[in-house]
Design a protein around this motif. Structure first.
Motif, PDB file in Angstrom:
ATOM      1  N   UNK A 164      -7.943   3.197  10.013  1.00  0.00           N
ATOM      2  CA  UNK A 164      -6.479   3.099  10.108  1.00  0.00           C
ATOM      3  C   UNK A 164      -5.764   3.398   8.800  1.00  0.00           C
ATOM      4  N   UNK A 165      -6.480   3.455   7.670  1.00  0.00           N
ATOM      5  CA  UNK A 165      -5.801   3.758   6.418  1.00  0.00           C
ATOM      6  C   UNK A 165      -5.106   5.115   6.533  1.00  0.00           C
ATOM      7  N   UNK A 166      -3.856   5.130   6.191  1.00  0.00           N
ATOM      8  CA  UNK A 166      -3.008   6.326   6.250  1.00  0.00           C
ATOM      9  C   UNK A 166      -2.790   6.827   7.689  1.00  0.00           C
ATOM     10  N   UNK A 167      -3.112   6.032   8.682  1.00  0.00           N
ATOM     11  CA  UNK A 167      -2.874   6.439  10.080  1.00  0.00           C
ATOM     12  C   UNK A 167      -1.887   5.457  10.678  1.00  0.00           C
ATOM     13  N   UNK A 168      -0.631   5.772  10.519  1.00  0.00           N
ATOM     14  CA  UNK A 168       0.428   4.846  10.926  1.00  0.00           C
ATOM     15  C   UNK A 168       0.309   4.399  12.385  1.00  0.00           C
ATOM     16  N   UNK A 169       0.061   5.385  13.270  1.00  0.00           N
ATOM     17  CA  UNK A 169       0.011   5.052  14.692  1.00  0.00           C
ATOM     18  C   UNK A 169      -1.145   4.129  15.004  1.00  0.00           C
ATOM     19  N   UNK A 170      -2.280   4.388  14.351  1.00  0.00           N
ATOM     20  CA  UNK A 170      -3.450   3.558  14.620  1.00  0.00           C
ATOM     21  C   UNK A 170      -3.258   2.152  14.057  1.00  0.00           C
TER      22      UNK A 170
ATOM     23  N   UNK B  79      -5.117  -2.281   5.312  1.00  0.00           N
ATOM     24  CA  UNK B  79      -4.857  -1.059   6.075  1.00  0.00           C
ATOM     25  C   UNK B  79      -3.814  -1.318   7.157  1.00  0.00           C
ATOM     26  N   UNK B  80      -3.942  -2.449   7.851  1.00  0.00           N
ATOM     27  CA  UNK B  80      -3.025  -2.720   8.965  1.00  0.00           C
ATOM     28  C   UNK B  80      -1.601  -2.970   8.492  1.00  0.00           C
ATOM     29  N   UNK B  81      -1.441  -3.514   7.282  1.00  0.00           N
ATOM     30  CA  UNK B  81      -0.087  -3.825   6.809  1.00  0.00           C
ATOM     31  C   UNK B  81       0.449  -2.736   5.879  1.00  0.00           C
ATOM     32  N   UNK B  82      -0.283  -1.637   5.798  1.00  0.00           N
ATOM     33  CA  UNK B  82       0.113  -0.575   4.871  1.00  0.00           C
ATOM     34  C   UNK B  82       1.522  -0.065   5.149  1.00  0.00           C
ATOM     35  N   UNK B  83       1.860   0.111   6.426  1.00  0.00           N
ATOM     36  CA  UNK B  83       3.151   0.723   6.747  1.00  0.00           C
ATOM     37  C   UNK B  83       4.000  -0.078   7.715  1.00  0.00           C
TER      38      UNK B  83
ATOM     39  N   UNK C 278      -2.502  -7.180  -1.111  1.00  0.00           N
ATOM     40  CA  UNK C 278      -1.225  -7.583  -1.707  1.00  0.00           C
ATOM     41  C   UNK C 278      -0.348  -6.351  -1.929  1.00  0.00           C
ATOM     42  N   UNK C 279      -0.973  -5.263  -2.353  1.00  0.00           N
ATOM     43  CA  UNK C 279      -0.214  -4.037  -2.576  1.00  0.00           C
ATOM     44  C   UNK C 279       0.480  -3.596  -1.297  1.00  0.00           C
ATOM     45  N   UNK C 280      -0.267  -3.643  -0.169  1.00  0.00           N
ATOM     46  CA  UNK C 280       0.340  -3.266   1.114  1.00  0.00           C
ATOM     47  C   UNK C 280       1.527  -4.168   1.429  1.00  0.00           C
TER      48      UNK C 280
ATOM     49  N   UNK D 267      20.661  10.574  -9.685  1.00  0.00           N
ATOM     50  CA  UNK D 267      20.132   9.236  -9.422  1.00  0.00           C
ATOM     51  C   UNK D 267      18.845   8.978 -10.210  1.00  0.00           C
ATOM     52  N   UNK D 268      18.680   7.772 -10.736  1.00  0.00           N
ATOM     53  CA  UNK D 268      17.450   7.472 -11.458  1.00  0.00           C
ATOM     54  C   UNK D 268      16.278   7.474 -10.489  1.00  0.00           C
ATOM     55  N   UNK D 269      15.143   7.533 -11.043  1.00  0.00           N
ATOM     56  CA  UNK D 269      13.925   7.610 -10.233  1.00  0.00           C
ATOM     57  C   UNK D 269      13.226   6.268 -10.201  1.00  0.00           C
ATOM     58  N   UNK D 270      12.720   5.906  -9.074  1.00  0.00           N
ATOM     59  CA  UNK D 270      11.817   4.762  -9.046  1.00  0.00           C
ATOM     60  C   UNK D 270      10.855   4.985  -7.909  1.00  0.00           C
ATOM     61  N   UNK D 271       9.743   4.367  -8.004  1.00  0.00           N
ATOM     62  CA  UNK D 271       8.770   4.539  -6.939  1.00  0.00           C
ATOM     63  C   UNK D 271       8.647   3.223  -6.214  1.00  0.00           C
ATOM     64  N   UNK D 272       8.740   3.301  -4.917  1.00  0.00           N
ATOM     65  CA  UNK D 272       8.534   2.116  -4.111  1.00  0.00           C
ATOM     66  C   UNK D 272       7.402   2.455  -3.177  1.00  0.00           C
ATOM     67  N   UNK D 273       6.236   1.999  -3.527  1.00  0.00           N
ATOM     68  CA  UNK D 273       5.090   2.501  -2.794  1.00  0.00           C
ATOM     69  C   UNK D 273       4.092   1.385  -2.586  1.00  0.00           C
TER      70      UNK D 273
END
Lengths: 653, 454
Positions: free
Chosen positions: A306-312, A355-359, A396-398, A647-653
């Motif tokens: 499921x990593x990087x597979x939003x639908x899954x 993986x499940x909370x990634x997106x 935690x990152x997710x 606009x300034x740049x920031x990463x929200x990832x």
């Protein structure tokens, strides 16, 4: 002859056999003695060790010089038996001179029985042996020989499949087997009536496709004897009354297939089967009723799938309340379970949840609302086993990818303190993940930001950026700094510039990777922002230095050029810098040249707007200067409007 | 299959068409659907608990105005104006909020919401007393884990706002959800449970005895001997006795009934005399075998195990049947020429007839005997008896039936068990399973005795 007894008696008894066999010339007698030896050692690890210690191997090998197939096969069987039992037995066997040449030569023998015995011996010799691939892949002819043997006889299939699977550990091995044509002989085996052969085939497919998209693609193009796609045939094998090992191996294989376009394009059935069959099978094996090994394998496969597979991720989240099933991974009692298994279980649990909370926001909410999860997560981050803490940090990152969570549960728990400790550990991967997580914690809307900054985290991040040997760590540190500087105070910006030093910028901008250059330009953009501070910060960094950066960077790829133009637009917003730029004929010429390229139009327009400072005194003068250089003034800037700061740049990832 | 639907809710309406059940609800109301379809019985039937696992699906054709729909189960006593789950003994999964309701007006977060085009399934596992729901083929997990099975439960669909249309599938079409996997899983679990049961006795020796007694009973002397030696147990019967029975078995199963009768008479004097019905069966068989050309009326002279092997089981060719029968009719000789097959058939037939008359008074199963005799006599009337109405008499199974009867009688006479314990065990298990069915125990559905025995 007694089978039991002390080692000395065993050796004494066995020695008489060795003497007998040495002195004998009659093939029939020799065969009988070998059979006797076989009977003695079968099922007794002590007897095997005793036999090896008296040097039975060279004696038996000597008797195989004659082309007596029966003796040869029997000797190979004895060797197979010797290599089982205690793990040291195999080492002793491998130390015997010429044993490898012996078994390899036997594999080429014409006689069926000898060939089978040789295969069995080689399989036993290589099973679970760390250097097994070195042995097999040193013999490229043997690999081709085995591949031709597979369709010849069903008896050959199991040992050969098992040898290949054991030895297929990295992409080099995978590609060697692939190039030797192993895929051509596997399709018929998947429909074998012998379930062990089917399992062995699936296992080999899994070993071949692991992290190897090219081979996975080749496998997906295979068809069975009836012309059905091999992926569909394998998917049909999923039946929940089959053994867990078998089902989990198939699911693992599908985790390697998931990135293939064929899964998502042609027959829609396959994608549906991932939701309706593969994921449910994995969730089924995550339940506490399964063995720890199976639960570990199932959760790891969920993570891989499921990593990087939003639908899954969404599908897995909905399946049988997978989240609460996975949360039970952290409540297992330590009684009677070895700590390594528990660590692996917790690691797998965190990986799957990451993986499940990634997106998916809803799964994050549900996970954080589930009882005690934050405690488990804290425990995980704290865990002395780095594999567990790494997985917990990934999880935690997710979770930090949610604005709401950053402002609520994650803020309340002060979980970042643990992260700060991880950042300072020596483990590179831990540093990488914690920096990525800090990227999110340090965003302006994160209420933790001030607390984290007061712990002097910037100093640590700058250190990582300047001195880490790992590119990923440096990249994530650069990213974090970019986020820290986003809408930050003048003091913080000055502090960061002091810590980094001009040389660091030089170094970063001369990196070969355009991503590094882009992020450095982004960092500079964020530093050079806020109308009042721009002039001072530019002065600190050096006007000439900055102009040179713009000059140099705008000669690179369109993406880098765009970033550099945005930086220039920010610089133009400072009163003093505005003059400096407008006095630089060379730069203005260059801007004119750039404005002819379609891809730069928007960025140039921003620059010009800011250079013009339409509502400030002297706008007419500035307009004239630019017109001298044939720089087009955007239509809307011909009258009075406010200036535009890109606009300034920031990463929200 | 044509489904009959009777709707309890007064304000709801249900339409049924072939293979399609559509409920269209103009007003507030509940629809309780029958679980067992029957053209004769138009009442609503509860879900039979003995089914073990019950599953149905609905497709939301239209969510109507607000999509306040609920799918689930309920007892008969619920109010039909309320969605499933709100009343006592009911469970429901509601489309508007995705919550599950278990006998309560307050729902628990359970799954996603559902709306037009979604396929929602409801399953009840009677073994674990759990209820689960599915959405578009995904199992959403257990919604209720202690269903009250004291009361009969019905599949229920509740529709609350105008325009809500659903289509139900009770198995007449393939389900979107892979229910087979759940069946596989339950079967696997059940087998594991059975494996895990603590046995108060030592299993291996019991199993050995079961196998041994089976081998002895069926006269597999060598196998029984080898097995007894390997497992270190006694046979419970003399080896020679087994060999004798084996010899008789060989004769019967190869169609050499004359030898079988002769051997039986020699080895077990009085046995056949005491069992005239058995003798009658043997004689009927002998008659058939003579027609087949396998047997003859010629009695053997020696029986010490060196008797000639039975001939192949090919029936004789009756190309010239008509001629033979003509000959028989015109000839009508009293002197029996035993070398002539036709003579043998006639003699054997006469003997059989006499025997039938003899046992008519003493035997209980007269009608059976008469039927059997008529059947075998009628074989002579066909030019090709093997393709006739009574051709089944030539099947190997018929020999086995006769052998089993004879073997049983011999074992009885020797004071040994007529039926091997393993057969008794099987019968007990079979009966036990029947009892489970009649008492509504769902686990029975997951045990396929035939497959296990196979």
């Amino acid at each position: 002859m007694t089978v039991f007894g002390d080692v000395d008696t065993l050796i004494a008894n066995n020695e008489t056999l060795v003497i007998e066999i040495r002195n004998s010339t009659n093939p029939q007698t020799i065969l009988e003695i070998i059979r006797q030896i076989h009977d003695i050692i079968t099922g007794s690890s002590r007897q095997k060790s005793a036999m090896l210690s008296i040097g039975i191997v060279p004696v038996l090998m000597n008797h195989c010089t004659v082309e007596n197939y029966e003796v040869l096969a029997e000797v190979l069987d004895v060797f197979t038996s010797l290599s089982k039992g205690a793990s040291s037995n195999r080492d002793v066997l491998l130390e015997c001179d010429g044993i490898l040449e012996f078994v390899i030569k036997a594999n080429y023998c014409e006689n069926l029985r000898v060939k089978m015995a040789a295969l069995r011996f080689l399989r036993a010799l290589l099973h679970d042996f760390p250097s097994a691939p070195d042995i097999l892949f040193a013999e490229s002819e043997l690999i081709s020989h085995f591949i031709t043997l597979i369709p010849e006889h069903t008896e050959f299939q199991l040992p050969i499949l098992s040898i290949f699977t054991t030895c297929c550990k990295n992409d080099l091995h995978q590609n060697t087997l692939f190039a030797a044509g192993v895929l051509d002989v596997l399709p018929p085996l998947i429909s074998s009536p012998n379930q062990r052969i089917v399992f062995a085939t699936v296992s080999l497919f899994e070993a071949l496709c692991r992290d190897n998209l090219v081979i996975a693609q080749a496998v997906s193009n295979l068809t069975d004897t009836q012309g059905n796609s091999i992926i569909e045939v394998i998917e049909e094998l999923i039946k929940w009354n089959k053994p867990a090992d078998f089902l989990l191996k198939i699911c693992q294989l599908f985790a390697h297939f998931v990135q293939l376009p064929v899964i998502w394009d042609s027959p829609p059935d396959l994608a549906f089967k991932l939701y309706s069959l593969v994921i449910p099978t994995l969730v089924q094996h995550c339940k506490p009723t399964n063995s720890i090994e199976h639960r570990i394998a199932a959760a790891n496969s969920i993570a891989d799938l499921t990593t990087r597979q939003l639908n899954l991720q969404r599908g897995a989240f909905e399946t049988e309340h997978a989240m609460s099933i996975l949360c039970k991974y952290f409540t297992i009692s330590t009684n009677g379970t070895d700590s390594q298994s528990i660590n692996e279980l917790r690691r797998a649990g965190f990986r799957a949840l990451a993986a499940l909370t990634e997106n998916d926001e809803e799964s994050r909410t549900q996970l954080l609302e589930s009882e005690k999860f934050l405690t488990y997560l804290l425990d995980g981050l704290n865990d002395p086993c780095s594999a567990v803490s790494l997985a917990a940090a990934t999880c935690l990152h997710s979770l930090t990818r949610s604005v709401t969570k950053l402002r609520t549960s994650l803020y309340d728990s002060s979980i970042w303190k643990q992260l700060l400790l991880m950042l300072q550990m020596s483990d590179i991967q831990l540093q990488c993940v914690s920096l990525a997580t800090f990227c999110n914690f340090l965003l302006p809307f994160s209420p933790c930001r001030q607390d984290i900054l007061s712990e002097n985290v910037v100093k640590i991040i700058v250190e990582k950026l300047k001195s880490s040997e790992c590119r990923e760590v440096r990249y994530n540190a650069l990213f974090s700094l970019m986020n820290v500087t986003y809408q930050s105070s003048r003091e913080l910006k000055m502090h960061i510039i002091d810590l980094l030093g001009i040389d660091a910028f030089h170094e970063l901008l001369s990196d070969s990777d355009p991503e590094f250059i882009m992020k450095t330009l982004g960092l500079l953009r964020n530093l050079i922002s806020g109308t009042k501070d721009i002039d001072d910060i530019c002065l600190k960094l050096g006007d000439e230095f900055l102009l040179k950066i713009v000059f140099d960077s705008t000669k690179q790829s369109p993406e880098v050029t765009e970033q550099a133009l945005c930086l220039l637009a920010n610089m133009a917003d400072g009163t003093r810098m505005n003059d400096v730029i407008l006095c630089n004929d060379q730069l203005l010429h260059h801007l004119k040249d750039l404005s002819t390229q379609e891809c730069n139009k928007a960025a140039i327009s921003n620059c010009v707007t800011n250079l013009l400072q339409n509502c400030e005194p002297g706008a007419e003068q500035r307009k004239k200067v630019m017109q001298q250089f044939d720089i087009l003034i955007p239509f809307d800037q011909c009258s009075v409007t406010a200036s535009v700061t890109s606009p300034p740049l920031s990463r929200f990832d | 299959m044509n489904s009959m639907v009777e709707c309890i809710g007064e304000t709801s309406s249900a339409q049924s068409s072939k293979n399609r059940l559509v409920s269209h609800l103009p007003h507030l109301g509940n629809l309780v659907l029958p679980s067992v379809w029957s053209a004769k019985d138009k009442t609503n039937h509860p879900i039979p608990t003995a089914c073990g696992l019950y599953y149905f699906e609905i497709t939301v054709i239209s969510k109507g105005r607000d999509g306040f729909m609920g799918v689930g189960i309920s007892s008969q006593s619920i109010s039909l104006n309320r969605l499933p789950g709100w009343d006592r003994v009911s469970v429901g999964y509601h489309g508007d909020d995705g919550h599950s309701f278990v006998s309560s007006g307050t729902g628990q977060p359970y799954g996603p919401t559902f709306t037009t085009n979604d396929v929602i399934g409801c399953g009840i596992n009677f073994l674990e007393r759990t209820c689960f729901f599915t959405k578009n083929g995904i199992n959403l997990g257990v919604a209720c884990s202690d269903i009250d099975l004291e009361k009969a439960i019905y599949p229920t669909i509740g529709l609350q706002t105008p325009g809500e249309i659903i289509e139900a599938n009770f198995g007449q079409e393939d389900f979107v959800f892979d229910i087979d996997q759940v069946i596989c899983e339950i079967t696997k679990k059940l087998n594991q449970q059975i494996e895990a049961i603590h046995r108060p006795f030592e299993m291996q020796s019991t199993l050995n005895q079961l196998v041994s007694s089976y081998l002895v009973c069926h006269g597999h002397a060598e196998a029984a001997n080898a097995f007894a030696q390997a497992t270190g147990q006694s046979l419970g019967e003399e080896a020679t006795s087994i060999s004798n029975r084996q010899l008789i078995q060989k004769y019967v199963l190869s169609g050499n009934i004359s030898h079988a009768i002769f051997t039986t008479k020699k080895l077990y004097p009085g046995l056949l005399e005491k069992n005239p019905s058995l003798l009658f069966q043997l004689k009927c068989r002998q008659f058939v075998e003579i027609i087949s050309g396998v047997d003859s009326l010629q009695e053997p002279e020696e029986i010490d195990g060196l008797l000639p092997e039975a001939r192949c089981v090919e029936p004789m060719h009756t190309d010239d049947e008509d001629e033979v029968i003509d000959h028989a009719m015109t000839n009508g000789v009293e002197e029996v020429n035993l070398k002539d097959p036709l003579e043998q058939i006639i003699t054997a037939g006469r003997e059989l007839r006499l025997l039938y008359e003899d046992i008519k008074t003493s035997s209980d199963n007269n009608s059976e005997n008469e039927q059997l005799m008529h059947d075998v006599f009628s074989l002579v009337a066909y030019s090709d008896p093997k393709s006739s109405r009574v051709s089944h008499h030539f099947l190997q199974e018929r020999r086995e039936i006769v052998y089993n009867a004879l073997n049983g009688a011999i074992l009885d006479a020797c004071g040994l068990q007529r039926t091997p314990p393993i057969h008794i065990l099987l019968s007990h298990v079979s009966e036990c399973l029947d009892q489970m069915t009649s008492n509504g125990l769902g686990a029975r559905s997951f045990v396929q005795l035939d497959q296990i025995v196979k």
